[in-house]
Design a protein around this motif. Sequence first.
Motif, PDB file in Angstrom:
ATOM      1  N   PHE A 140       0.797  -1.021  -0.075  1.00  0.00           N
ATOM      2  CA  PHE A 140       0.063   0.016  -0.061  1.00  0.00           C
ATOM      3  C   PHE A 140       0.810   1.336   0.121  1.00  0.00           C
ATOM      4  CE2 PHE A 140      -2.652   3.174   2.750  1.00  0.00           C
ATOM      5  CZ  PHE A 140      -3.393   3.422   1.671  1.00  0.00           C
ATOM      6  N   GLY A 141       0.472   2.373  -0.972  1.00  0.00           N
ATOM      7  CA  GLY A 141       1.211   3.534  -1.103  1.00  0.00           C
ATOM      8  C   GLY A 141       1.445   4.233   0.495  1.00  0.00           C
ATOM      9  N   GLU A 168      -2.333  12.546  -3.341  1.00  0.00           N
ATOM     10  CA  GLU A 168      -3.302  12.636  -2.234  1.00  0.00           C
ATOM     11  C   GLU A 168      -3.913  14.101  -2.291  1.00  0.00           C
ATOM     12  OE1 GLU A 168      -4.099  10.749   0.566  1.00  0.00           O
ATOM     13  OE2 GLU A 168      -3.688   9.373  -0.833  1.00  0.00           O
ATOM     14  N   VAL A 173       2.532  12.435  -3.218  1.00  0.00           N
ATOM     15  CA  VAL A 173       3.395  11.655  -2.556  1.00  0.00           C
ATOM     16  C   VAL A 173       4.394  11.101  -3.728  1.00  0.00           C
ATOM     17  CG1 VAL A 173       3.650   9.591  -1.136  1.00  0.00           C
ATOM     18  CG2 VAL A 173       1.564  11.112  -1.120  1.00  0.00           C
ATOM     19  N   ALA A 279     -14.572   0.788  -3.958  1.00  0.00           N
ATOM     20  CA  ALA A 279     -14.139   1.817  -3.623  1.00  0.00           C
ATOM     21  C   ALA A 279     -13.041   1.786  -2.708  1.00  0.00           C
ATOM     22  CB  ALA A 279     -14.535   3.154  -3.350  1.00  0.00           C
ATOM     23  N   ASP A 281      -8.556   0.173  -2.146  1.00  0.00           N
ATOM     24  CA  ASP A 281      -7.072   0.554  -2.862  1.00  0.00           C
ATOM     25  C   ASP A 281      -6.288  -0.839  -3.029  1.00  0.00           C
ATOM     26  OD1 ASP A 281      -4.801   2.795  -2.799  1.00  0.00           O
ATOM     27  OD2 ASP A 281      -3.944   1.067  -2.898  1.00  0.00           O
ATOM     28  N   LYS A 308     -10.900  10.152  -3.144  1.00  0.00           N
ATOM     29  CA  LYS A 308     -11.610  10.192  -1.666  1.00  0.00           C
ATOM     30  C   LYS A 308     -13.169  10.439  -1.701  1.00  0.00           C
ATOM     31  CE  LYS A 308      -7.267  10.082   0.239  1.00  0.00           C
ATOM     32  NZ  LYS A 308      -6.626   9.177   1.321  1.00  0.00           N
ATOM     33  N   PRO A 309     -13.497   9.887  -0.549  1.00  0.00           N
ATOM     34  CA  PRO A 309     -15.096  10.039  -0.359  1.00  0.00           C
ATOM     35  C   PRO A 309     -15.520  11.253  -0.461  1.00  0.00           C
ATOM     36  CG  PRO A 309     -14.286   8.698   1.492  1.00  0.00           C
ATOM     37  CD  PRO A 309     -12.998   9.052   0.579  1.00  0.00           C
ATOM     38  N   ALA A 336     -15.684   5.568   4.841  1.00  0.00           N
ATOM     39  CA  ALA A 336     -15.918   6.195   3.736  1.00  0.00           C
ATOM     40  C   ALA A 336     -17.260   7.019   4.016  1.00  0.00           C
ATOM     41  CB  ALA A 336     -15.990   5.520   2.556  1.00  0.00           C
ATOM     42  N   ALA A 339     -17.662   9.776   6.541  1.00  0.00           N
ATOM     43  CA  ALA A 339     -17.066  10.751   5.859  1.00  0.00           C
ATOM     44  C   ALA A 339     -18.052  11.321   5.279  1.00  0.00           C
ATOM     45  CB  ALA A 339     -15.760  10.525   5.168  1.00  0.00           C
ATOM     46  N   ALA A 501      -9.828   3.841   9.801  1.00  0.00           N
ATOM     47  CA  ALA A 501     -10.421   4.086   8.699  1.00  0.00           C
ATOM     48  C   ALA A 501     -10.226   2.825   7.913  1.00  0.00           C
ATOM     49  CB  ALA A 501      -9.559   5.218   8.014  1.00  0.00           C
ATOM     50  N   LYS A 533     -13.077   7.540  11.774  1.00  0.00           N
ATOM     51  CA  LYS A 533     -12.211   6.556  11.581  1.00  0.00           C
ATOM     52  C   LYS A 533     -12.553   5.158  12.316  1.00  0.00           C
ATOM     53  CE  LYS A 533      -8.613   9.317   9.192  1.00  0.00           C
ATOM     54  NZ  LYS A 533      -7.336   9.524   8.966  1.00  0.00           N
ATOM     55  N   ARG A 563       5.184   8.467  11.373  1.00  0.00           N
ATOM     56  CA  ARG A 563       4.976   8.553  10.206  1.00  0.00           C
ATOM     57  C   ARG A 563       5.930   8.137   9.276  1.00  0.00           C
ATOM     58  NH1 ARG A 563       1.106  12.182   8.341  1.00  0.00           N
ATOM     59  NH2 ARG A 563       1.837  12.965   6.200  1.00  0.00           N
ATOM     60  N   PRO A 568       1.959   7.411   6.873  1.00  0.00           N
ATOM     61  CA  PRO A 568       0.870   8.322   7.269  1.00  0.00           C
ATOM     62  C   PRO A 568      -0.457   7.447   7.483  1.00  0.00           C
ATOM     63  CG  PRO A 568       1.651   8.654   4.904  1.00  0.00           C
ATOM     64  CD  PRO A 568       2.514   7.879   5.720  1.00  0.00           C
ATOM     65  N   LYS A 573      -1.537  10.304  15.649  1.00  0.00           N
ATOM     66  CA  LYS A 573      -1.439  11.894  15.994  1.00  0.00           C
ATOM     67  C   LYS A 573      -1.450  12.006  17.218  1.00  0.00           C
ATOM     68  CE  LYS A 573      -2.625  13.161  11.335  1.00  0.00           C
ATOM     69  NZ  LYS A 573      -3.627  12.978  10.539  1.00  0.00           N
TER      70      LYS A 573
END
Length: 630
Positions: A140-141, A168, A173, A279, A281, A308-309, A336, A339, A501, A533, A563, A568, A573
């Motif tokens: 995954f990126g 993003e 990125v 939807a 990845d 993104k949603p 999603a 959000a 998420a 999330k 990170r 990320p 956080k």
Amino acid sequence: MGYRDTYDRWKADPEAYWLEQAEAIDWDIAPTRALFDRGDHIYEWFADASVNTCYNAVDRHVEQGNGSRVAIIYDSPITGNKSTLTYSELQAHVASLAGALVAQGVEKGDRVVIYMPMVPEAVEAMLACARIGAIHSVVFGGFASSELAVRIDDCKPKAIIAASCGVEPSRVVDYKPLLDGAIEQATHKPDTCIILQRGQKPCELNPERDIDWYAAQDGVRPAPCVPVEGNHPAYILYTSGTTGAPKGVVRPTAGHLVALNWTMKNIYNVEPGEVFWAASDVGWVVGHSYICYAPLIAGNTTVVFEGKPVGTPDAGTFWRVIEEHGVASFFTAPTAIRAVKREDPDGEEIKKYDLSSLRALYLAGERADPDTVEWAQEKLGKPVYDHWWQTETGYTIVGNPAGLEALPVKVGSPTVPMPGYDVQILDERGDPLPAGELGAIAIKLPLPPGTLPGLWNAEDRFRKSYLTTFPGYYETGDAGRIDEDGYVWIMARTDDVINVAGHRLSTGAMEEVLAGHPDVAECAVVGVSDELKGQMPVGFLCLTKGVDRPHEEIVAECVTRMREQIGPVAAFKKAVVVDRLPKTRSGKILRATMVKIADGEDFKTPATIDDPAILDEIRTTLRGIGYPQG
Ligand code: COA
Ligand code: AMP
């Protein structure tokens, strides 16, 4: 035949059931048997068959006269690009890229790491590997270099396929520096990196090792499909476990084909030629199964959505894509929808679009909270089906088989076990519990076709992680109950895996990162409830004696470390400095109690706690950073 009859027919003779489903696949050598018992609770399916995944996902549709059907719709609101690829075009692209891999010395059984954003070339890369029997491992990126390095060292790829960048909402990125950093950190070095240069930000190539995507294909012979044994690994996908080292889930070729093909009609209720959209990845299992393989195997059109949603450009993006491409069946994560709901609570965006093509919304990846399900049901006016599965299984364990028989939805339950899965609730000793009682969710062995036969190069870990706690069963790591109607309710993880998420993450891995900070003597990471999330990680840090620096500085350094070392995607956080961690007298950190305090839930002080007073200190500290929420 409805759900109950089908489930009973499977249970009465699983081998006959799966051999019948196998008839939908085009074999080079058809299986003579379904199940192969390798002893000691290890099983394989269709091991004596010979087959190619790419042939079934691409070439056969062209040969059957459907070459002009659209295979992939690329819709990228984040870059403003849109395009389509027919099955014939996809075949040509994939055969050419597979030829490039062959020209670079990649052979059947070699591993190829794929590190790419949501572009159609990511799907082409997966299929090109499958075409020549190479085993891909998509990373995954949102993971950082060190996570990529760990995966490179574990699966030892001969080649890596990557893109110059991902996009993003807040930034481009740069994938290439992340890739270069990972290769530098890893002990194993790939021979070649094939790099897709994206217009948004091309990168510099290292002439010793890197080759441009198109240059690599220049003048090469398109590669034919190479038949592989039924038990040949189709891919390895790393997922989070209890410790820092990710688990390399192996996906067996033949079972994967048979099972995924079965799901498209029976669960997602689509016919060949209809548009299916997940939807997610390609870096996650949902992306493997439902952006790439299953829809293509079944001859559907799949949507590769790079956005993104919300925010790309607004909370109507999902509905715009459904209208524009005539999506019949839509799959996303509850996060999603949360959000979207947060941004558009009254569903004003939904009203702007014609969603008549859409039959149902499918949710998975994390618990689907009743508020979100009910909001989507009401605003869309369509059935909303939660379904429960894992990277390890690759497709639904418990779901609502809408294409077979749509069962009444009980909001909060993903519905019933699918044929192939004998789901049971066990107590600590491994004895089945009666209906309604909460326990560990286990699946009686053997697992059905397509599920993991093991972990890459880690048989001991496979046994310990899944087969040891309850002999004769697969331990799912989830806890829950089954009600008197046979509906399964998923309540919580029984291990240190959290779900942020819809992304599965290991608190153990995060603790390893924090413990590496020179000022941190001891630490814990727990997943606390989050309105958007689902869960968010919160770190608790006990500092080394004598450290006398501002706590905010240390916390900020820890956030940066996370990170840089996990990525990320960890969404780490928040952390707090505490004097001590709550522990049992035997020294076990009381993580579950900390979560309950953060979530504002009632709890009983554990009888084995070393010093109950610490819990008040934890409560006060958490209040300081806004927990419990709301
Ligand atoms: N490459 C690089 N970075 C990525 C990335 C990728 N492919 N995907 C995510 N990230 C980064 C984001 O930019 C973000 O970085 P930031 O901290 O600098 O903002 C971080 O990882 C977290 O990303 P994300 O989980 O996407 O959170 P968000 O706050 O940006 O967006 C949602 C919130 C709800 C919109 C988003 O999480 C979402 O779409 N969730 C659905 C999840 C899903 O489909 N899961 C698939 C499993 S079925
Ligand atoms: P992953 O392997 O990333 O798909 O994550 C699998 C885990 O996510 C499961 O073991 C569950 O803990 C959680 N999960 C996935 N789908 C659901 C669901 N529908 N309901 C509750 N939890 C889910």
